[in-house]
Design a protein around this motif. Structure first.
Motif, PDB file in Angstrom:
ATOM      1  N   PRO A 232      10.279  -5.830  16.683  1.00  0.00           N
ATOM      2  CA  PRO A 232      11.141  -5.170  15.696  1.00  0.00           C
ATOM      3  C   PRO A 232      10.394  -4.750  14.437  1.00  0.00           C
ATOM      4  CG  PRO A 232      11.639  -7.516  15.818  1.00  0.00           C
ATOM      5  CD  PRO A 232      10.747  -7.201  16.968  1.00  0.00           C
ATOM      6  N   TYR A 233       9.400  -5.555  14.022  1.00  0.00           N
ATOM      7  CA  TYR A 233       8.606  -5.177  12.854  1.00  0.00           C
ATOM      8  C   TYR A 233       7.798  -3.915  13.145  1.00  0.00           C
ATOM      9  CZ  TYR A 233       9.544  -9.266   9.947  1.00  0.00           C
ATOM     10  OH  TYR A 233      10.149 -10.196   9.152  1.00  0.00           O
ATOM     11  N   TYR A 234       7.249  -3.830  14.322  1.00  0.00           N
ATOM     12  CA  TYR A 234       6.468  -2.652  14.699  1.00  0.00           C
ATOM     13  C   TYR A 234       7.343  -1.395  14.668  1.00  0.00           C
ATOM     14  CZ  TYR A 234       3.881   0.651  17.628  1.00  0.00           C
ATOM     15  OH  TYR A 234       3.257   1.774  18.099  1.00  0.00           O
ATOM     16  N   ASN A 235       8.520  -1.490  15.223  1.00  0.00           N
ATOM     17  CA  ASN A 235       9.411  -0.328  15.253  1.00  0.00           C
ATOM     18  C   ASN A 235       9.785   0.122  13.841  1.00  0.00           C
ATOM     19  OD1 ASN A 235       9.469  -0.136  18.069  1.00  0.00           O
ATOM     20  ND2 ASN A 235      11.162  -1.605  18.236  1.00  0.00           N
ATOM     21  N   ARG A 236      10.078  -0.830  12.961  1.00  0.00           N
ATOM     22  CA  ARG A 236      10.430  -0.463  11.585  1.00  0.00           C
ATOM     23  C   ARG A 236       9.229   0.105  10.844  1.00  0.00           C
ATOM     24  NH1 ARG A 236      13.620  -5.325  11.956  1.00  0.00           N
ATOM     25  NH2 ARG A 236      11.976  -6.548  10.961  1.00  0.00           N
ATOM     26  N   TRP A 237       8.052  -0.446  11.146  1.00  0.00           N
ATOM     27  CA  TRP A 237       6.825   0.060  10.499  1.00  0.00           C
ATOM     28  C   TRP A 237       6.574   1.513  10.895  1.00  0.00           C
ATOM     29  CZ3 TRP A 237       3.143  -2.294   7.265  1.00  0.00           C
ATOM     30  CH2 TRP A 237       1.957  -1.588   7.094  1.00  0.00           C
ATOM     31  N   MET A 238       6.698   1.806  12.172  1.00  0.00           N
ATOM     32  CA  MET A 238       6.442   3.169  12.638  1.00  0.00           C
ATOM     33  C   MET A 238       7.493   4.150  12.123  1.00  0.00           C
ATOM     34  SD  MET A 238       3.594   2.794  14.079  1.00  0.00           S
ATOM     35  CE  MET A 238       3.393   4.482  14.628  1.00  0.00           C
ATOM     36  N   ASP A 239       8.690   3.657  11.859  1.00  0.00           N
ATOM     37  CA  ASP A 239       9.692   4.521  11.233  1.00  0.00           C
ATOM     38  C   ASP A 239       9.298   4.870   9.802  1.00  0.00           C
ATOM     39  OD1 ASP A 239      11.273   4.575  13.481  1.00  0.00           O
ATOM     40  OD2 ASP A 239      12.564   2.905  12.838  1.00  0.00           O
ATOM     41  N   ALA A 240       8.732   3.897   9.098  1.00  0.00           N
ATOM     42  CA  ALA A 240       8.351   4.112   7.698  1.00  0.00           C
ATOM     43  C   ALA A 240       7.017   4.840   7.571  1.00  0.00           C
ATOM     44  CB  ALA A 240       8.277   2.771   6.975  1.00  0.00           C
ATOM     45  N   PHE A 241       6.060   4.502   8.430  1.00  0.00           N
ATOM     46  CA  PHE A 241       4.713   5.103   8.384  1.00  0.00           C
ATOM     47  C   PHE A 241       4.356   5.607   9.774  1.00  0.00           C
ATOM     48  CE2 PHE A 241       4.696   1.212   5.645  1.00  0.00           C
ATOM     49  CZ  PHE A 241       4.866   1.857   4.427  1.00  0.00           C
TER      50      PHE A 241
ATOM     51  N   ALA B 133       0.459   9.150   6.842  1.00  0.00           N
ATOM     52  CA  ALA B 133       1.599   8.646   6.069  1.00  0.00           C
ATOM     53  C   ALA B 133       1.299   7.268   5.490  1.00  0.00           C
ATOM     54  CB  ALA B 133       2.829   8.593   6.956  1.00  0.00           C
ATOM     55  N   LEU B 134       0.650   6.419   6.263  1.00  0.00           N
ATOM     56  CA  LEU B 134       0.302   5.087   5.769  1.00  0.00           C
ATOM     57  C   LEU B 134      -0.714   5.174   4.640  1.00  0.00           C
ATOM     58  CD1 LEU B 134       0.389   2.023   5.837  1.00  0.00           C
ATOM     59  CD2 LEU B 134      -1.288   2.081   7.696  1.00  0.00           C
ATOM     60  N   SER B 135      -1.675   6.075   4.749  1.00  0.00           N
ATOM     61  CA  SER B 135      -2.731   6.167   3.738  1.00  0.00           C
ATOM     62  C   SER B 135      -2.179   6.528   2.355  1.00  0.00           C
ATOM     63  CB  SER B 135      -3.772   7.201   4.162  1.00  0.00           C
ATOM     64  OG  SER B 135      -3.229   8.514   4.099  1.00  0.00           O
ATOM     65  N   LYS B 136      -1.016   7.160   2.308  1.00  0.00           N
ATOM     66  CA  LYS B 136      -0.409   7.567   1.037  1.00  0.00           C
ATOM     67  C   LYS B 136       0.479   6.469   0.443  1.00  0.00           C
ATOM     68  CE  LYS B 136      -0.312  12.501   2.186  1.00  0.00           C
ATOM     69  NZ  LYS B 136       0.563  13.696   2.397  1.00  0.00           N
ATOM     70  N   ALA B 137       0.696   5.404   1.180  1.00  0.00           N
ATOM     71  CA  ALA B 137       1.587   4.339   0.713  1.00  0.00           C
ATOM     72  C   ALA B 137       0.896   3.469  -0.329  1.00  0.00           C
ATOM     73  CB  ALA B 137       2.042   3.491   1.895  1.00  0.00           C
ATOM     74  N   THR B 138       1.687   2.754  -1.117  1.00  0.00           N
ATOM     75  CA  THR B 138       1.151   1.774  -2.059  1.00  0.00           C
ATOM     76  C   THR B 138       1.183   0.404  -1.407  1.00  0.00           C
ATOM     77  OG1 THR B 138       3.315   1.270  -3.026  1.00  0.00           O
ATOM     78  CG2 THR B 138       2.087   3.131  -3.977  1.00  0.00           C
ATOM     79  N   ILE B 139       0.462  -0.519  -1.987  1.00  0.00           N
ATOM     80  CA  ILE B 139       0.442  -1.869  -1.442  1.00  0.00           C
ATOM     81  C   ILE B 139       1.822  -2.512  -1.547  1.00  0.00           C
ATOM     82  CG2 ILE B 139      -0.287  -2.898  -3.626  1.00  0.00           C
ATOM     83  CD1 ILE B 139      -1.254  -4.012  -0.054  1.00  0.00           C
ATOM     84  N   GLU B 140       2.599  -2.118  -2.559  1.00  0.00           N
ATOM     85  CA  GLU B 140       3.967  -2.651  -2.675  1.00  0.00           C
ATOM     86  C   GLU B 140       4.832  -2.155  -1.526  1.00  0.00           C
ATOM     87  OE1 GLU B 140       2.263  -1.351  -5.172  1.00  0.00           O
ATOM     88  OE2 GLU B 140       1.969  -3.141  -6.425  1.00  0.00           O
ATOM     89  N   ASP B 141       4.695  -0.860  -1.163  1.00  0.00           N
ATOM     90  CA  ASP B 141       5.451  -0.319  -0.025  1.00  0.00           C
ATOM     91  C   ASP B 141       5.074  -1.048   1.266  1.00  0.00           C
ATOM     92  OD1 ASP B 141       6.637   1.547  -1.697  1.00  0.00           O
ATOM     93  OD2 ASP B 141       5.105   3.083  -1.304  1.00  0.00           O
ATOM     94  N   VAL B 142       3.787  -1.241   1.437  1.00  0.00           N
ATOM     95  CA  VAL B 142       3.295  -1.888   2.657  1.00  0.00           C
ATOM     96  C   VAL B 142       3.786  -3.330   2.744  1.00  0.00           C
ATOM     97  CG1 VAL B 142       1.199  -2.751   3.758  1.00  0.00           C
ATOM     98  CG2 VAL B 142       1.277  -0.397   2.923  1.00  0.00           C
TER      99      VAL B 142
END
Length: 391
Positions: A149-158, A163-172
């Motif tokens: 479930p964590y993987y699925n939510r992660w791929m939805d967000a990034f 897309a991941l490279s543009k995220a902040t550490i707080e988002d991650v």
């Protein structure tokens, strides 16, 4: 007085015997011949005795080795040939393992598990590498059922590495919340930023280059990603595969700590020898991981369901089967120096890998100050970010 001649005949004569030169030479030759004959007989007897002793010692050593390894001997030190740990007996069973994997690969419903496709474009390959990398880092220290479930939510967000490279550490960290070991999320973010900013959005295609270029990517993760995505014949040895191969090869040695280097390298070499001869490197590595995770479990392994049972040295020894590879320890140079003595005389598969005595957790005391500011509507707490390293 009796007969003087009879009396003299019984007495040793002290009179010197004088020989002619011819007689003296003949006597010397006869003595030399007798001496040589005696020497030859003694040499033959010694040679026969040594040969017999060698044969007896070899047989006794072979019996002793197998008695020790199968648990029939009270001797706890497992002397044996290094050839016992060869992966040669497993090479013919690779097709059995792949056939087993094809039947079970979809049972646990892992969304990141897909067959290798050589037709993918470079961009599509990098997308697959990103998906596998996310799954592998999430699976470190975490069960599959928790990760899905964590993987699925992660791929939805990034959904992409960009897309991941543009995220902040707080988002991650927000998306990682609940998985624990937050340093894994930070390493994943750093790897994504490196791929996008320095590698033009493409992942390295070899395990060696991926391990070298991507922060937080180690030997296992690089081997897993590159074999699964790019079909590189690189081994991928995680904890499950360590346990599996330690049993298949009967390696009773520490896999952690200062003395773990030699046994771990032996396991990695065996993994390389096995994957080097297959055209389905990624599937083969995943099959080893799946087998170690579901069949060759830490306790209560289901050996009867194992496709590699015919080549499993630990199983053979547990059943009292003599392992012929132990006979090769005729020279001291061939003896294994990795394995440690067994703690008891029982012979079971689960004695491998060697049990490591856990150290008592270190206890520390510290003082914590909590600063709270309260209004009629809200409460505020002062927080300071923890350091990158240390407690």
């Amino acid at each position: 007085m009796g007969n003087p001649s009879t009396a003299l005949g019984k007495r040793k004569s002290t009179r010197p015997i004088i020989l002619s030169s011819d007689e003296e030479g003949t006597n010397k030759a006869r003595k030399n011949e007798d001496s040589n004959s005696t020497f030859k007989d003694a040499t033959l007897r010694k040679s026969h005795r040594v040969s017999s002793e060698k044969r007896f010692t070899k047989l006794a050593r072979l019996n002793s080795v197998n008695d020790v390894l199968t648990g029939r001997s009270k001797t706890s030190r497992p002397l044996h040939s290094i050839a016992l740990h060869s992966a040669a007996s497993l090479l013919l069973l690779r097709d059995h393992l792949l056939a087993w994997y094809d039947k079970v690969k979809n049972i646990r419903g892992m969304p990141w598990r897909k067959d290798y496709d050589s037709r993918l474009s470079g961009e599509a390959q990098s997308q697959r590498a990103y998906e596998v990398l996310v799954s592998e880092i999430m699976l470190q220290q975490t069960q599959i059922t928790t990760v899905i479930p964590y993987y699925n939510r992660w791929m939805d967000a990034f959904p992409t590495v960009k897309a991941l490279s543009k995220a902040t550490i707080e988002d991650v960290n927000q998306r990682w919340k609940g998985l624990g070991y937050y340093s894994r999320a930070a390493r994943l973010l750093a790897a994504a930023q490196k791929v996008v900013e320095e590698l033009d959005g493409r992942f390295p295609h070899t395990a060696a280059s991926m391990e070298k270029q991507l922060p937080g990517v180690g030997r296992y993760t690089a081997g897993a990603v590159c074999s699964i995505v790019f079909n590189e014949r690189s081994p991928a040895v995680d904890g499950n595969v360590q346990r599996l191969l330690s049993r298949l090869l009967a390696i009773h040695a520490p896999l952690k700590g200062s003395n773990a280097k030699a046994p771990l390298e032996a396991i990695w070499k065996a993994a390389y020898d096995l994957v080097a001869g297959t055209d389905r490197a990624g599937a083969f590595n995943q099959a080893l991981i799946e087998l170690g995770s579901t069949v060759c479990k830490p306790t209560n392994p289901t050996c009867g369901a194992c496709p590699l049972i015919q080549g499993c040295t630990a199983y053979q020894l547990s059943e009292g089967i003599v392992v012929e590879r132990a006979e090769k320890d005729t020279d001291i140079e061939d003896l294994c120096t990795m394995c440690e003595p067994f703690p008891d005389t029982s012979s079971v598969v689960t004695r491998y890998p060697m049990k490591i005595e856990k150290k008592k957790a270190r206890e520390e005391s510290c003082a914590v100050s909590v600063i709270k500011y309260r209004t009629n509507q809200d409460r505020w707490f002062l927080l300071i970010r923890r350091p990158e390293k240390g407690l």
